[in-house]
Write a protein that holds these residues in place. Structure first.
Motif, PDB file in Angstrom:
ATOM      1  N   GLU A  68      27.709  -5.110  21.967  1.00 35.81           N
ATOM      2  CA  GLU A  68      27.138  -6.555  21.591  1.00 35.81           C
ATOM      3  C   GLU A  68      28.310  -6.745  20.652  1.00 35.81           C
ATOM      4  O   GLU A  68      28.711  -8.693  20.593  1.00 35.81           O
ATOM      5  CB  GLU A  68      26.115  -6.501  21.488  1.00 35.81           C
ATOM      6  CG  GLU A  68      25.801  -8.193  21.211  1.00 35.81           C
ATOM      7  CD  GLU A  68      24.271  -8.293  21.318  1.00 35.81           C
ATOM      8  OE1 GLU A  68      23.704  -9.453  21.052  1.00 35.81           O
ATOM      9  OE2 GLU A  68      23.902  -7.013  20.450  1.00 35.81           O
ATOM     10  N   THR A  69      28.652  -6.431  19.484  1.00 35.63           N
ATOM     11  CA  THR A  69      29.290  -6.946  17.808  1.00 35.63           C
ATOM     12  C   THR A  69      30.374  -6.847  18.752  1.00 35.63           C
ATOM     13  O   THR A  69      31.326  -8.148  18.447  1.00 35.63           O
ATOM     14  CB  THR A  69      28.575  -6.116  17.222  1.00 35.63           C
ATOM     15  OG1 THR A  69      27.635  -5.825  16.613  1.00 35.63           O
ATOM     16  CG2 THR A  69      29.985  -6.848  15.793  1.00 35.63           C
ATOM     17  N   THR A  70      30.665  -5.908  19.525  1.00 39.44           N
ATOM     18  CA  THR A  70      32.684  -5.733  19.494  1.00 39.44           C
ATOM     19  C   THR A  70      32.680  -6.706  20.690  1.00 39.44           C
ATOM     20  O   THR A  70      33.807  -7.528  20.726  1.00 39.44           O
ATOM     21  CB  THR A  70      32.920  -4.388  19.872  1.00 39.44           C
ATOM     22  OG1 THR A  70      32.593  -3.728  19.265  1.00 39.44           O
ATOM     23  CG2 THR A  70      34.263  -4.888  20.792  1.00 39.44           C
ATOM     24  N   MET A  71      32.024  -7.072  21.818  1.00 41.82           N
ATOM     25  CA  MET A  71      31.929  -7.895  22.819  1.00 41.82           C
ATOM     26  C   MET A  71      31.850  -9.580  21.685  1.00 41.82           C
ATOM     27  O   MET A  71      33.073 -10.656  22.041  1.00 41.82           O
ATOM     28  CB  MET A  71      30.932  -8.326  23.442  1.00 41.82           C
ATOM     29  CG  MET A  71      31.672  -9.318  24.447  1.00 41.82           C
ATOM     30  SD  MET A  71      30.037  -9.032  25.955  1.00 41.82           S
ATOM     31  CE  MET A  71      30.185  -7.280  26.765  1.00 41.82           C
ATOM     32  N   ARG A  72      31.116 -10.128  21.095  1.00 36.71           N
ATOM     33  CA  ARG A  72      31.142 -11.027  20.256  1.00 36.71           C
ATOM     34  C   ARG A  72      32.860 -11.435  19.561  1.00 36.71           C
ATOM     35  O   ARG A  72      32.702 -12.308  19.454  1.00 36.71           O
ATOM     36  CB  ARG A  72      30.222 -11.056  19.018  1.00 36.71           C
ATOM     37  CG  ARG A  72      28.620 -11.704  19.904  1.00 36.71           C
ATOM     38  CD  ARG A  72      27.376 -11.623  19.107  1.00 36.71           C
ATOM     39  NE  ARG A  72      26.145 -11.409  19.711  1.00 36.71           N
ATOM     40  CZ  ARG A  72      25.725 -12.532  20.545  1.00 36.71           C
ATOM     41  NH1 ARG A  72      26.340 -13.882  19.915  1.00 36.71           N
ATOM     42  NH2 ARG A  72      24.605 -12.675  20.934  1.00 36.71           N
ATOM     43  N   GLN A  73      33.374 -10.422  19.144  1.00 38.99           N
ATOM     44  CA  GLN A  73      34.182 -10.456  18.287  1.00 38.99           C
ATOM     45  C   GLN A  73      35.076 -10.732  19.107  1.00 38.99           C
ATOM     46  O   GLN A  73      36.051 -11.543  18.464  1.00 38.99           O
ATOM     47  CB  GLN A  73      34.290  -9.368  17.634  1.00 38.99           C
ATOM     48  CG  GLN A  73      33.372  -9.140  16.207  1.00 38.99           C
ATOM     49  CD  GLN A  73      33.915  -7.898  15.012  1.00 38.99           C
ATOM     50  OE1 GLN A  73      33.938  -6.528  15.736  1.00 38.99           O
ATOM     51  NE2 GLN A  73      33.546  -7.446  14.514  1.00 38.99           N
ATOM     52  N   GLN A  74      35.672 -10.112  20.599  1.00 39.67           N
ATOM     53  CA  GLN A  74      36.512 -10.695  21.801  1.00 39.67           C
ATOM     54  C   GLN A  74      36.708 -11.075  21.723  1.00 39.67           C
ATOM     55  O   GLN A  74      37.737 -12.679  21.672  1.00 39.67           O
ATOM     56  CB  GLN A  74      36.699  -9.118  22.515  1.00 39.67           C
ATOM     57  CG  GLN A  74      37.354  -9.142  23.192  1.00 39.67           C
ATOM     58  CD  GLN A  74      38.985  -9.084  22.305  1.00 39.67           C
ATOM     59  OE1 GLN A  74      39.347  -8.112  21.990  1.00 39.67           O
ATOM     60  NE2 GLN A  74      39.553  -9.472  22.929  1.00 39.67           N
ATOM     61  N   PHE A  75      35.406 -11.865  22.311  1.00 41.87           N
ATOM     62  CA  PHE A  75      35.225 -13.607  22.461  1.00 41.87           C
ATOM     63  C   PHE A  75      35.574 -14.645  21.295  1.00 41.87           C
ATOM     64  O   PHE A  75      36.639 -15.640  21.549  1.00 41.87           O
ATOM     65  CB  PHE A  75      34.052 -13.592  23.385  1.00 41.87           C
ATOM     66  CG  PHE A  75      33.988 -13.684  24.825  1.00 41.87           C
ATOM     67  CD1 PHE A  75      33.848 -14.333  25.701  1.00 41.87           C
ATOM     68  CD2 PHE A  75      32.922 -11.964  24.772  1.00 41.87           C
ATOM     69  CE1 PHE A  75      34.224 -14.021  26.799  1.00 41.87           C
ATOM     70  CE2 PHE A  75      33.397 -11.828  26.533  1.00 41.87           C
ATOM     71  CZ  PHE A  75      32.962 -12.724  27.211  1.00 41.87           C
ATOM     72  N   GLU A  76      35.339 -13.947  20.518  1.00 40.99           N
ATOM     73  CA  GLU A  76      35.574 -15.308  19.502  1.00 40.99           C
ATOM     74  C   GLU A  76      36.812 -15.503  18.847  1.00 40.99           C
ATOM     75  O   GLU A  76      38.539 -16.016  18.988  1.00 40.99           O
ATOM     76  CB  GLU A  76      35.076 -14.704  18.378  1.00 40.99           C
ATOM     77  CG  GLU A  76      33.480 -15.209  18.404  1.00 40.99           C
ATOM     78  CD  GLU A  76      33.120 -16.715  18.133  1.00 40.99           C
ATOM     79  OE1 GLU A  76      33.915 -16.875  17.479  1.00 40.99           O
ATOM     80  OE2 GLU A  76      32.267 -16.883  19.048  1.00 40.99           O
TER      81      GLU A  76
END
Length: 220
Positions: A199-207
């Motif tokens: 979840e953390t990695t996904m948020r960072q990737q989308f940002e």
């Protein structure tokens, strides 16, 4: 064994090589209009002592160094770069790969999304899905921990946890359940950590995608 040449000797050698090179370049065979020898080339290289050399060919031990090629008029017509180390070649390949991946990412961003809002909408959908999975896993862990607690209470009535000489040996089923539930807890706990990391990695990737999309579109 001869002593190392003093700095004065090195300077004298350098001057001598310069004069030799000048003599070669001004010789009839190198001069313009010298008949069939006008196409002759001269190589220039530097040895490990920093002394510049000129000649018709480069010694094998210096073949991997930077080389300068001059024509019969003494004008440099070509330069060969020094051979690169495996580390330098690997670094160049990695740089090219990263550049290709960056271009591919930019192309995908522009072809997939029409606006920042579309990226944000997909981000919210995927983050919500992961959050739901995290919630379910957390609830399952609570159930498993509850089972383990009850099993441990039951096991206290049996040997080896009960010191009463009259205590019965622990039934095989309880022993097996203790092992199984303990393993399930460890597995689900690992799943929970992985989901949270995802979840953390996904948020960072989308940002990162949103920031790059704005940059490509010139949005401030």
């Amino acid at each position: 064994m001869a002593a190392d040449s003093p700095p004065e000797d090195i300077r004298l050698k350098t001057v001598a090589w310069v004069f030799c090179a000048a003599a070669l370049l001004t010789a009839p065979c190198f001069a313009a209009g010298g008949g069939g020898s006008t196409g002759r080339t001269l190589y220039k290289w530097v040895d490990e002592q920093g002394i510049t050399h000129y000649g018709d060919r480069i010694p094998p031990e210096y073949a991997g160094q930077e080389q300068h090629i001059m024509n019969s008029q003494g004008i440099e017509i070509s330069r060969l770069e020094a051979q690169k180390t495996p580390e330098q070649l690997a670094a160049e390949d990695q740089k090219k790969l990263e550049a290709q991946q960056s271009q591919h990412r930019d192309k995908n961003l522009l072809s997939t999304y029409a606006s920042v809002q579309e990226i944000e909408r997909l981000r919210d959908q995927r983050v919500t899905l992961l959050s739901d999975q995290i919630k379910v896993t957390s609830q399952f862990l609570e159930v498993l921990n509850g089972k383990l607690k009850k099993l441990r209470v039951s096991s206290m009535h049996y040997k080896p946890y009960n010191s009463d000489p009259a205590a019965q040996p622990m039934p095989d089923q309880i022993a097996e359940d203790l092992v199984r539930v303990g393993n399930d807890i460890r597995t689900q706990d690992q799943n929970l950590r992985e989901k949270r990391s995802e979840e953390t990695t996904m948020r960072q990737q989308f940002e990162s995608d949103i920031a790059r999309f704005k940059e490509l579109k010139g949005i401030h």
